[in-house]
Design a protein around this motif. Structure first.
Motif: not given
Length: 293
Positions: A51, A58, A128, A131
């Motif tokens: 990511f 995150y 992220a 993806k």
């Protein structure tokens, strides 16, 4: 190899879903590696490699995104409660992290958000998610409906997309004062331009709430209008509905040429059926409508 890659990505996707669903819980490496069924000794590096940011960053960004939405759009929530929900033990720690990320204190952001640093701060989070969270559509996902006309109150946004969130904030404040809650009064966005036109000044979208009430006297920002009835191709999007451009592109590029249908003289629009942070981002729902002859 293809099946193995798909299995690997599915396990990582489970982690993102778990984080979004459990932002109030303990999201440590042991917990998240178990969700993915990966070794905790390697999971951190696997996550970062997949990511482009660490597990800790995150989770922090996901919590700060929810907190910023609560500050901007939920006046009834106390800043201390928002800080605790974001995983901070004290409001001071939350304020320091918030200021470092966005250049404003939580109280200043609540009064007058500056959205440009906000958009930049969440770029890595959006990258992220993109993806592994890209949605693919098929013809079976598209339904043709006869849609009744809907009278709406409209707040127009004209100008840079970067300023759209400020318009959304004013729109939410107005409909709250008008007692037009999303649970009883439907929410629509009518796109009158491309999402990223050549000139940002040409960006144009109408924020609408369904209502039969007269809007005279509501100020220059609000005007009455109608979303016309008729046949529409409807594509439902579940999860991460901030960007509905992929759904619109699918309808125009793939579905429409193969369908034999012709479009009607009204812009493509959406109805938002659930909202973040009232539900986790991956559970938000929106229907995209392509008007047909």
């Amino acid at each position: 190899m293809k099946a193995a890659l798909q299995n690997y990505q599915d396990r990582m996707r489970r982690v993102l879903d778990h984080i979004d669903r459990h932002l109030d819980a303990d999201l440590d490496l042991d917990t998240l590696s178990a969700v993915a069924a990966f070794s905790k000794f390697h999971f951190h590096r696997q996550f970062t490699a997949t990511f482009g940011l660490s597990v800790h960053r995150y989770v922090q960004l996901a919590r700060l995104k929810r907190a910023s939405h609560q500050l901007a759009y939920a006046d009834a929530l106390d800043v201390t409660d928002i800080a605790m929900d974001a995983g901070y033990d004290a409001p001071d720690a939350f304020a320091r992290a918030f200021r470092q990320r966005f250049g404003q204190s939580p109280s200043s952001f609540r009064k007058s958000p500056v959205w440009e640093p906000w958009l930049a701060a969440f770029g890595p989070l959006d990258n992220a998610r993109s993806k592994l969270m890209q949605t693919t559509f098929s013809t079976s996902d598209v339904m043709i409906r006869d849609v009744p006309p809907t009278k709406v109150a409209i707040m127009e946004h004209r100008g840079s997309p970067e300023a759209l969130r400020a318009t959304i904030q004013r729109f939410i404040a107005w409909r709250r004062e008008a007692n037009l809650h999303p649970s009883t009064s439907p929410t629509f966005n009518v796109w009158r331009s491309e999402r990223r036109p050549a000139s940002p000044a040409d960006y144009s979208v109408d924020l609408c709430v369904g209502t039969d009430r007269p809007v005279a006297g509501c100020g220059e920002a609000i005007k009455a209008g109608e979303i016309p009835g008729g046949r529409c191709a409807v594509l439902r999007v579940v999860g991460y509905t901030d960007n509905l451009e992929p759904a619109a592109l699918y309808l125009y590029r793939d579905w429409l040429p193969a369908s034999g249908e012709e479009v009607r003289d009204f812009p493509i629009y959406c109805q938002r059926l659930s909202f973040f942070p009232e539900v986790p981002e991956h559970e938000t729902v929106a229907d995209v409508f392509l008007p047909l002859k």
